[in-house]
Design an enzyme around this catalytic site. Structure first.
Site, PDB file in Angstrom:
ATOM      1  N   GLU A   1       0.833  -1.212   0.000  1.00 32.96           N
ATOM      2  CA  GLU A   1       0.000   0.000   0.000  1.00 32.96           C
ATOM      3  C   GLU A   1       0.863   1.257   0.000  1.00 32.96           C
ATOM      4  O   GLU A   1       0.497   2.277  -0.593  1.00 32.96           O
ATOM      5  CB  GLU A   1      -0.967  -0.004   1.196  1.00 32.96           C
ATOM      6  CG  GLU A   1      -1.960  -1.157   1.219  1.00 32.96           C
ATOM      7  CD  GLU A   1      -2.713  -1.354  -0.097  1.00 32.96           C
ATOM      8  OE1 GLU A   1      -2.896  -0.369  -0.850  1.00 32.96           O
ATOM      9  OE2 GLU A   1      -3.107  -2.498  -0.382  1.00 32.96           O
TER      10      GLU A   1
ATOM     11  N   HIS B   1       1.790   2.143  -3.510  1.00 34.25           N
ATOM     12  CA  HIS B   1       0.725   2.949  -4.136  1.00 34.25           C
ATOM     13  C   HIS B   1       0.809   4.398  -3.640  1.00 34.25           C
ATOM     14  O   HIS B   1       0.677   5.350  -4.412  1.00 34.25           O
ATOM     15  CB  HIS B   1      -0.652   2.411  -3.749  1.00 34.25           C
ATOM     16  CG  HIS B   1      -1.088   1.199  -4.499  1.00 34.25           C
ATOM     17  ND1 HIS B   1      -1.047   1.102  -5.881  1.00 34.25           N
ATOM     18  CD2 HIS B   1      -1.621   0.019  -4.068  1.00 34.25           C
ATOM     19  CE1 HIS B   1      -1.522  -0.072  -6.259  1.00 34.25           C
ATOM     20  NE2 HIS B   1      -1.876  -0.752  -5.186  1.00 34.25           N
TER      21      HIS B   1
END
Length: 678
Positions: A472, A475
């Protein structure tokens, strides 16, 4: 005055969570839609001849505050929802869909866009401007701008129905997940489960005013139970409950919704001149066509299946020794953990003390510093939507000047709650863009569902959760490093099968001994994770890789078949369709009472329709990209600088061209196969 309709009077104009009330949203949306429509009218009614600046650029910058408020609202509906917020979402979604359709089907606006597009050779546009023009024109065509009035109305209704039904799908999955819990009153039923997890179950029971222990279908509760519980009957009960989510014929059942959603997508595709929804979607992806995706998935299936079968045979022999003649899917995690311990003498509970959440976060922050010159400072003066959320100001130090400048805000939200959907994701509250000489920086968020700290221990992560956080954060880096002119091409606004490259790329660092040693330290003693355990983490990197690959390919094939063969669902149930198209990848018997499609939120609520294959597609990219670092040093500053350009470019260039600029060549599928299977 509505707090949501003006620039926020907060540090960096961050979301004023502490003062927003639910009743602010609906009037704010209505007012901001009016403002945005006025901006569109100004473009349409401009008496000057259409130009790139007064049409395409003006449109790209329009509706900024509406985008910000939409991000706040829908992000909260995922991370901190309530019955009231979900009800509001049902009211807000049609309004936004109607607004969106109104713009995309505005004939006068499209005529101006088309005129600029048709005359593009007379403009001296840079690469990013050309991309914006092409994407704007295509976006309007794909939204029905070339349709007649009757078909435009049909498309508008389809879009509205899709918006509402996908929202309903997600709400059903969340409600179905929260509706089940297993109350355990005899401690012997928890045999095999580590004490730290048992404590977690006790805390859950306490929160519900119950004696004993409670297991839920939230992943930090469910996964450890399936992995460690010796009680096979209870594992079966939990697995059946999980497999029945929105598939039990009850109030939150999604089977009819799936058929309705797929029919609507097919109608949309046909209306726009495409054979099916996959054709429509893939035109705008790196893969380009369903045939290429099916070929890609089939190639991987052929290569991976022998490895997967071999892995399952190993598990079956372990199960047989326990008297289990036919292994079931609910036995997999339990025997995989046994085999992992046997092969590598390694289990999650041994490793968890070396991975307290704060240390892992410090490590990923440190990695971003080493590669890209970023620093993270916690801010307590920036409003947040829940007390568990933390906010960091991100700064960038340029090697050339040693001066640091504000880069982004980063929100982190790590623990499960009733109002938070399962899983982990990155999102943004505000995009990056440049306008009037100012570089407006992004506000990014990471949301996860890790085990909460207890009174005796901090939040300790499994190694898989460590890789999830890195994923994550990859990202998030894509969002935070954004440095483009236009908000619609910024950060993660890239082709969908390129979007997972930065996230999956960052996971690779978790397996590198020189990096692991910098942060894998026992939370009590400070002892560094011993070399033999680090070696075993490396060795176990590809453990059950065949099984995991087939599992992902099963999801990808099911998704592609749903979006290319919707007519078959007219005379088949969702369960029959699912079983048929996952048969080639199924490694265990299916159960008549379970199906995963009714809770397959990625494709029925999220943006992965006809796109689930992109996880594997991006694995080829990330394996190839990390190989480049491995060959030249994992912290190599020159390669990190080239990778930084890839991250900061967003959707301003064709992704394959962007990748080749970084790597020097197209990605090779062999890089993935070599990493996965040696």
């Amino acid at each position: 005055m509505n707090i949501l309709t003006e620039k926020f009077n907060t540090p960096y104009h961050s979301a004023p969570f502490n003062t927003i009330k639910n009743e602010d949203y609906l009037p704010a949306f209505k007012e901001l839609i009016q403002q945005s429509e006025a901006e569109i009218d100004a473009i349409v009614n401009n008496p000057e001849a259409p130009t790139f600046e007064n049409v395409i650029e003006a449109l790209a910058y329009s509706g900024e505050q509406l985008d910000v408020v939409s991000n706040i609202f829908f992000n909260l509906n995922s991370a901190e929802t309530s019955d009231e917020l979900q009800q509001l979402a049902q009211e807000v979604s049609p309004i936004l869909t109607e607004y969106s359709s109104k713009i995309s089907q505005n004939e006068a606006l499209f005529n101006k866009i088309k005129k600029v597009y048709d005359e593009k050779d007379t403009y001296h546009l840079n690469e990013e401007q050309q991309m914006l023009l092409n994407e704007t024109y295509k976006g309007f065509v794909r939204s029905g701008a070339l349709l007649n009035e009757e078909d435009k109305e049909k498309l508008k209704k389809i879009s509205m129905d899709l918006s509402l039904k996908s929202l309903q799908f997600g709400q059903n999955v969340l409600a179905s997940t929260n509706a089940y819990f297993k109350h355990i009153t005899h401690k012997e039923d928890l045999a095999g489960i580590p004490e730290a997890i048992i404590d977690q179950y006790a805390e859950e029971a306490k929160e519900r005013n119950l004696e004993g222990w409670v297991v839920t279908l939230q992943y930090p509760s469910y996964i450890p139970f399936m992995t460690y519980a010796e009680n096979r009957e209870l594992r079966k009960e939990l697995a059946l409950a999980n497999g029945k989510k929105s598939f039990d014929g009850g109030e939150f059942d999604n089977q009819n919704l799936i058929k309705e959603l797929l029919q609507l997508k097919q109608q949309k595709a046909e209306l726009l001149g495409y054979k099916d929804y996959a054709d429509f979607v893939l035109e705008e992806r790196m893969a380009k066509s369903p045939v290429k995706v099916f070929d890609f998935l089939q190639e991987l299936l052929t290569k991976a299946k022998p490895y997967a079968n071999k892995e399952i045979e190993e598990l079956k022999s372990l199960a047989k020794a326990d008297g289990i003649e036919e292994m079931q899917s609910y036995d997999h995690a339990f025997y995989a953990e046994k085999l992992r311990k046997q092969k590598f003498d390694l289990n999650d509970e041994e490793l968890k003390p070396y991975f307290p959440l704060t240390q892992v976060q410090d490590a990923v922050f440190g990695l971003a510093g080493k590669l890209f010159g970023l620093t993270f400072e916690e801010r307590n003066d920036i409003p947040k939507y829940h007390e568990e959320v933390k906010v960091y100001e991100v700064k960038e130090t340029l090697a050339s000047s040693q001066e640091s400048s504000y880069k982004a805000l980063l929100y982190v939200d790590y623990f499960p709650r009733k109002g938070k959907r399962a899983g982990a994701w990155m999102t943004s509250y505000k995009n990056q863009y440049k306008q009037n000489g100012e570089n407006s920086r992004p506000h990014i968020s990471i949301v996860c569902n890790f085990s909460k700290p207890t009174k005796d221990t901090p939040s300790l992560l499994t190694f898989q959760e460590v890789t999830t956080l890195f994923h994550e954060f990859g990202h998030a880096l894509h969002g935070m490093m954004a440095n483009t002119q236009y908000p619609t091409l910024s950060g993660t606004s890239v082709k969908w099968d390129f979007v997972e490259l930065p996230s999956q790329f960052l996971e690779n660092f978790c397996y590198e001994p020189e990096f692991l040693k910098t942060f894998a330290k026992h939370y009590k003693t400070g002892e560094v994770l011993p070399d033999e355990k680090i070696e075993k983490i490396e060795q176990s990197k590809n453990f059950m890789e065949g099984y995991q690959t087939l599992r992902q390919l099963g999801f990808g094939l099911l998704d592609m078949n749903y979006h290319t063969k919707v007519e078959e669902l007219e005379h088949e149930s969702v369960k029959e369709f699912e079983d048929k198209y996952t048969k080639a990848t199924a490694l265990y018997p299916t159960h008549s009472e379970t199906a995963m499609s009714p809770s397959f939120s990625h494709i029925f609520q999220g943006g992965y329709s006809a796109g689930y294959y992109s996880y594997k597609w991006a694995e080829v990219l990330d394996a190839d990209a990390f190989q480049y670092f491995k060959e030249n040093g994992i912290f190599n500053p020159e390669i990190a600088a080239k990778y930084k350009v890839l991250l900061s470019s967003g959707g301003t260039k064709d992704p394959m061209e962007l990748y080749k600029s970084f790597r020097g060549s197209e990605p090779k599928v062999e890089s993935l196969l070599k990493r996965a299977f040696g």
